[in-house]
Design an enzyme around this catalytic site. Structure first.
Site, PDB file in Angstrom:
ATOM      1  N   SER A 243      43.542  33.400 114.700  1.00 32.15           N
ATOM      2  CA  SER A 243      43.783  33.747 116.102  1.00 32.15           C
ATOM      3  C   SER A 243      42.650  33.382 117.056  1.00 32.15           C
ATOM      4  CB  SER A 243      44.077  35.244 116.236  1.00 32.15           C
ATOM      5  OG  SER A 243      45.397  35.530 115.829  1.00 32.15           O
TER       6      SER A 243
ATOM      7  N   LYS B 275      43.704  31.365 120.034  1.00 33.10           N
ATOM      8  CA  LYS B 275      44.175  31.900 121.314  1.00 33.10           C
ATOM      9  C   LYS B 275      43.171  31.683 122.440  1.00 33.10           C
ATOM     10  CE  LYS B 275      47.266  35.423 119.331  1.00 33.10           C
ATOM     11  NZ  LYS B 275      47.091  35.210 117.890  1.00 33.10           N
TER      12      LYS B 275
ATOM     13  N   SER C  78      45.865  40.502 120.489  1.00 30.28           N
ATOM     14  CA  SER C  78      46.071  39.261 119.749  1.00 30.28           C
ATOM     15  C   SER C  78      47.531  39.082 119.356  1.00 30.28           C
ATOM     16  CB  SER C  78      45.187  39.230 118.487  1.00 30.28           C
ATOM     17  OG  SER C  78      45.106  37.927 117.964  1.00 30.28           O
TER      18      SER C  78
ATOM     19  N   LYS D  10      36.937  37.660 120.628  1.00 29.59           N
ATOM     20  CA  LYS D  10      38.213  37.464 119.942  1.00 29.59           C
ATOM     21  C   LYS D  10      38.053  37.519 118.425  1.00 29.59           C
ATOM     22  CE  LYS D  10      42.560  36.814 120.038  1.00 29.59           C
ATOM     23  NZ  LYS D  10      42.574  37.588 118.777  1.00 29.59           N
TER      24      LYS D  10
END
Length: 435
Positions: free
Chosen positions: A80, A83, A144, A266
């Site tokens: 992820s 992203k 997320s 993140k």
């Protein structure tokens, strides 16, 4: 004829040398571009620091200075962390007016189906409801949510494939030569079903190097600093669904460090990628640190990426120091004079317009600070404070800088006024230039 010219020259020399009204001091000629360095002695500390992860990097956002790196050039699955690039492309579309925060989007059934898989991070999208771009953005960054970011990317570009194309184009613009982008969310393609881009590997997964991830994160923070306001939100609601930030280093969270305020950025997790994390905090009042940890190792399955990140951040904060190398409007031995051929002062002193700071490694006893000066061609008169050149200052160590990053730079300004010299001095300058 030659004797006549020599006679004129000799007469001029005699006149100039005998004139008490002319105060002339010859100075050495300085090249237009100077490169000089000095060694700054530091105290040696830990020279064998490693992180318990497959790869990692630490970078100063302001300059792109690399402060730590380990296996940073190997492409690895990033889950992820993808992203960050997706959201950069989305924010570009919003900035360009092609998408608006209040714009409403209706999800497709295939995207909604992702929320049915309890193994995946998703928000409960419904085909009979609409969601704003702002809602989807917050769900993508805070929770997320895979379905939210895919719907957001589709709204921004028109389709999953077009969104992937935009991401690939941006990665190419940043020269991320080892990056592989196969989807907009970071899941393995096997989970995407009908949402998988045409002709992509059914089991494909996004790949980047630790350096690539740092470049993406740095651009995101620099170009869209507002992401930090969202990334530090610990809990939020998506309709009636309670979202919790997966970043457990945020203040008050399980792996928070009271001495380090983490405000982003993140997390990423997959079977292939392992536990990944991009963290960010302030080095001081204006310099920001980015850390990237790919596939953290350790016995604490919940917190190993945060434990490794905390160790990396502490290492950087303890072993690097921000040092003012040049002070605004103050003379410095590393600043070379600029030539003003027709000025009363032929070699004019310069001072930096602004302070210049760099990060110095305390572990390195022989930090090489490089000063690279470029002077302009000047004609008198030159007023005090006029921009007469610029200077780049950087630490020429083994770690270096991220690709295409500019070193610390400031303009150089005239230290004093330099009026136009009288005709006799100008003639003298021309004469000595012949010899």
């Amino acid at each position: 004829m030659k004797k006549f010219r020599h006679g004129i020259v000799i007469s001029m020399l005699a006149l100039l040398l005998s004139s008490a009204s002319i105060n002339f001091i010859q100075q050495p000629v300085i090249a237009a571009t100077e490169n000089s360095s000095t060694k700054v002695s530091q105290t040696s500390t830990n020279t064998n620091f490693k992180i318990n992860a497959s790869a990692g990097i630490a970078v100063d956002v302001n300059t792109g200075k690399i402060l730590f790196k380990q296996n940073d050039q190997t492409a690895l699955p990033i889950a992820s962390l993808t992203k960050l690039l997706t959201l950069y492309v989305v924010l570009q579309q919003i900035k360009a007016g092609k998408l608006s925060w209040n714009q409403k989007v209706t999800p497709t059934a295939s995207i909604c189906s992702l929320s049915q898989n309890s193994e995946l991070a998703s928000v409960p999208l419904q085909t009979n409801q609409q969601y704003t771009v702002a809602q989807l953005y917050r769900a993508s960054l805070i929770y997320s949510a895979n379905d939210a970011v895919m719907l957001l990317a589709q709204a921004a570009a028109g389709s999953q494939q077009k969104a992937i194309d935009l991401m690939r184009k941006q990665a190419k613009a940043w020269h991320l030569q080892k990056a592989t982008i196969v989807n907009t969310c970071g899941l393995n393609n096997k989970y995407l079903g009908n949402n998988r881009a045409a002709n992509s590997d059914p089991n494909g997964e996004n790949m980047m190097t630790a350096e690539d991830v740092a470049i993406v994160a740095r651009h995101l923070i620099q170009d869209f600093p507002e992401v930090l306001k969202t990334s530090q939100i610990t809990t939020a609601k998506f309709d009636n669904f309670q979202m919790k930030n997966w970043n457990l280093m945020l203040p008050g969270a399980q792996y928070a460090d009271k001495n380090i305020k983490v405000d982003g950025l993140k997390t990423g997790t997959s079977d292939a990628a392992g536990a990944c994390f991009v963290g960010t905090t302030l080095l001081n009042n204006h310099d920001r640190l980015i850390t990237v940890v790919l596939h953290a190792n350790g016995s604490d399955n919940t917190g190993k990426r945060f434990i490794v990140t905390d160790q990396l951040m502490k290492y950087v904060l303890n072993n690097w120091q921000v040092t003012t190398i040049l002070k605004a409007k103050q003379s410095n031995q590393h600043l070379k004079t600029v030539t003003v051929p027709d000025g009363k002062v032929e070699e004019l002193g310069v001072v930096p317009k602004n302070n210049v700071q760099i990060l110095l490694d305390k572990e390195d006893k022989n930090n090489q600070v490089v000063y690279k000066q470029t002077n302009k061609k000047l004609t008198a008169p030159v007023e005090k404070g006029k921009v007469v050149g610029d200077i780049k200052v950087y630490n020429n160590d083994k770690l270096g800088y991220l690709p295409q990053c500019k070193q610390n730079q400031t303009q150089l300004i005239a230290k004093e006024n330099d009026p136009k010299a009288n005709i006799f001095v100008r003639m003298w300058h021309k004469v000595i230039s012949i010899f």
